[in-house]
Design a protein around this motif. Structure first.
Motif, PDB file in Angstrom:
ATOM      1  N   VAL A  62     -43.361  16.672 116.311  1.00 25.46           N
ATOM      2  CA  VAL A  62     -42.927  17.719 115.392  1.00 25.46           C
ATOM      3  C   VAL A  62     -41.402  17.786 115.431  1.00 25.46           C
ATOM      4  O   VAL A  62     -40.797  17.744 116.494  1.00 25.46           O
ATOM      5  CB  VAL A  62     -43.511  19.094 115.803  1.00 25.46           C
ATOM      6  N   THR A  63     -40.773  17.910 114.266  1.00 24.36           N
ATOM      7  CA  THR A  63     -39.322  18.016 114.200  1.00 24.36           C
ATOM      8  C   THR A  63     -38.944  19.443 113.796  1.00 24.36           C
ATOM      9  O   THR A  63     -39.439  19.952 112.787  1.00 24.36           O
ATOM     10  CB  THR A  63     -38.752  17.022 113.174  1.00 24.36           C
ATOM     11  N   LEU A  64     -38.070  20.067 114.569  1.00 20.97           N
ATOM     12  CA  LEU A  64     -37.577  21.397 114.226  1.00 20.97           C
ATOM     13  C   LEU A  64     -36.372  21.259 113.298  1.00 20.97           C
ATOM     14  O   LEU A  64     -35.482  20.463 113.563  1.00 20.97           O
ATOM     15  CB  LEU A  64     -37.170  22.159 115.491  1.00 20.97           C
ATOM     16  N   PRO A  65     -36.312  22.045 112.221  1.00 20.11           N
ATOM     17  CA  PRO A  65     -35.241  21.883 111.226  1.00 20.11           C
ATOM     18  C   PRO A  65     -33.960  22.653 111.568  1.00 20.11           C
ATOM     19  O   PRO A  65     -33.326  23.226 110.691  1.00 20.11           O
ATOM     20  CB  PRO A  65     -35.888  22.421 109.952  1.00 20.11           C
ATOM     21  N   VAL A  66     -33.555  22.664 112.820  1.00 15.64           N
ATOM     22  CA  VAL A  66     -32.356  23.398 113.220  1.00 15.64           C
ATOM     23  C   VAL A  66     -31.116  22.772 112.584  1.00 15.64           C
ATOM     24  O   VAL A  66     -30.191  23.481 112.185  1.00 15.64           O
ATOM     25  CB  VAL A  66     -32.225  23.437 114.757  1.00 15.64           C
ATOM     26  N   HIS A  67     -31.094  21.461 112.442  1.00 14.13           N
ATOM     27  CA  HIS A  67     -29.940  20.786 111.859  1.00 14.13           C
ATOM     28  C   HIS A  67     -29.704  21.215 110.412  1.00 14.13           C
ATOM     29  O   HIS A  67     -28.566  21.318 109.977  1.00 14.13           O
ATOM     30  CB  HIS A  67     -30.090  19.265 111.954  1.00 14.13           C
ATOM     31  N   ARG A  68     -30.771  21.496 109.683  1.00 10.59           N
ATOM     32  CA  ARG A  68     -30.606  21.946 108.293  1.00 10.59           C
ATOM     33  C   ARG A  68     -29.986  23.332 108.243  1.00 10.59           C
ATOM     34  O   ARG A  68     -29.149  23.611 107.378  1.00 10.59           O
ATOM     35  CB  ARG A  68     -31.943  21.944 107.569  1.00 10.59           C
ATOM     36  N   GLN A 117     -21.138  30.169 114.289  1.00  7.32           N
ATOM     37  CA  GLN A 117     -21.083  30.046 115.739  1.00  7.32           C
ATOM     38  C   GLN A 117     -22.432  30.400 116.369  1.00  7.32           C
ATOM     39  O   GLN A 117     -22.871  29.748 117.318  1.00  7.32           O
ATOM     40  CB  GLN A 117     -19.986  30.943 116.314  1.00  7.32           C
ATOM     41  N   LEU A 118     -23.092  31.427 115.852  1.00  9.31           N
ATOM     42  CA  LEU A 118     -24.403  31.825 116.355  1.00  9.31           C
ATOM     43  C   LEU A 118     -25.437  30.725 116.133  1.00  9.31           C
ATOM     44  O   LEU A 118     -26.270  30.459 117.004  1.00  9.31           O
ATOM     45  CB  LEU A 118     -24.860  33.123 115.685  1.00  9.31           C
ATOM     46  N   CYS A 119     -25.368  30.059 114.989  1.00  8.28           N
ATOM     47  CA  CYS A 119     -26.295  28.958 114.711  1.00  8.28           C
ATOM     48  C   CYS A 119     -26.068  27.792 115.660  1.00  8.28           C
ATOM     49  O   CYS A 119     -27.026  27.156 116.108  1.00  8.28           O
ATOM     50  CB  CYS A 119     -26.149  28.504 113.267  1.00  8.28           C
ATOM     51  N   ILE A 120     -24.820  27.505 115.968  1.00 12.40           N
ATOM     52  CA  ILE A 120     -24.528  26.418 116.902  1.00 12.40           C
ATOM     53  C   ILE A 120     -25.069  26.751 118.292  1.00 12.40           C
ATOM     54  O   ILE A 120     -25.706  25.918 118.941  1.00 12.40           O
ATOM     55  CB  ILE A 120     -23.019  26.123 116.950  1.00 12.40           C
ATOM     56  N   VAL A 121     -24.850  27.978 118.748  1.00  7.69           N
ATOM     57  CA  VAL A 121     -25.366  28.391 120.062  1.00  7.69           C
ATOM     58  C   VAL A 121     -26.886  28.351 120.074  1.00  7.69           C
ATOM     59  O   VAL A 121     -27.495  27.882 121.043  1.00  7.69           O
ATOM     60  CB  VAL A 121     -24.835  29.792 120.430  1.00  7.69           C
ATOM     61  N   THR A 122     -27.501  28.802 119.002  1.00  8.97           N
ATOM     62  CA  THR A 122     -28.964  28.769 118.912  1.00  8.97           C
ATOM     63  C   THR A 122     -29.470  27.334 118.968  1.00  8.97           C
ATOM     64  O   THR A 122     -30.455  27.044 119.650  1.00  8.97           O
ATOM     65  CB  THR A 122     -29.432  29.442 117.611  1.00  8.97           C
ATOM     66  N   GLY A 123     -28.789  26.433 118.278  1.00  9.57           N
ATOM     67  CA  GLY A 123     -29.184  25.035 118.311  1.00  9.57           C
ATOM     68  C   GLY A 123     -29.098  24.442 119.707  1.00  9.57           C
ATOM     69  O   GLY A 123     -29.967  23.679 120.133  1.00  9.57           O
ATOM     70  N   ILE A 124     -28.062  24.818 120.445  1.00 13.01           N
ATOM     71  CA  ILE A 124     -27.913  24.329 121.814  1.00 13.01           C
ATOM     72  C   ILE A 124     -29.007  24.896 122.708  1.00 13.01           C
ATOM     73  O   ILE A 124     -29.590  24.178 123.534  1.00 13.01           O
ATOM     74  CB  ILE A 124     -26.513  24.673 122.359  1.00 13.01           C
ATOM     75  N   LEU A 125     -29.299  26.172 122.544  1.00 12.79           N
ATOM     76  CA  LEU A 125     -30.319  26.801 123.380  1.00 12.79           C
ATOM     77  C   LEU A 125     -31.726  26.300 123.066  1.00 12.79           C
ATOM     78  O   LEU A 125     -32.582  26.249 123.954  1.00 12.79           O
ATOM     79  CB  LEU A 125     -30.265  28.324 123.228  1.00 12.79           C
ATOM     80  N   VAL A 126     -31.977  25.923 121.838  1.00 10.09           N
ATOM     81  CA  VAL A 126     -33.308  25.472 121.421  1.00 10.09           C
ATOM     82  C   VAL A 126     -33.498  23.977 121.694  1.00 10.09           C
ATOM     83  O   VAL A 126     -34.601  23.457 121.570  1.00 10.09           O
ATOM     84  CB  VAL A 126     -33.521  25.821 119.934  1.00 10.09           C
TER      85      VAL A 126
END
Length: 58
Positions: free
Chosen positions: A36-42, A15-24
């Motif tokens: 530049v691609t951020l690897p948040v999806h990985r 859940q924290l990773c999903i929220v971080t992905g939304i915020l970033v």
């Protein structure tokens, strides 16, 4: 008991990773326009796989 704590920790991390992905996301959009691609999806995929594999071992 440890198994329940492990599952709860993985769920909270997921859940924290999903929220971080939304915020970033605004930063990721700007970075993509700069080439530049951020690897948040990985990160989210790896945590999701760990959480799902922990669910199947019950």
């Amino acid at each position: 008991m440890i198994s329940r704590a492990y599952h709860a920790t993985l769920f909270a991390l997921y859940q924290l990773c999903i929220v971080t992905g939304i915020l970033v996301m605004p930063v990721a959009i700007a970075a993509r326009q700069a080439g530049v691609t951020l690897p948040v999806h990985r990160l989210i995929t790896n945590v999701e796989n760990a959480y799902e594999s922990a669910q199947t071992t019950e």
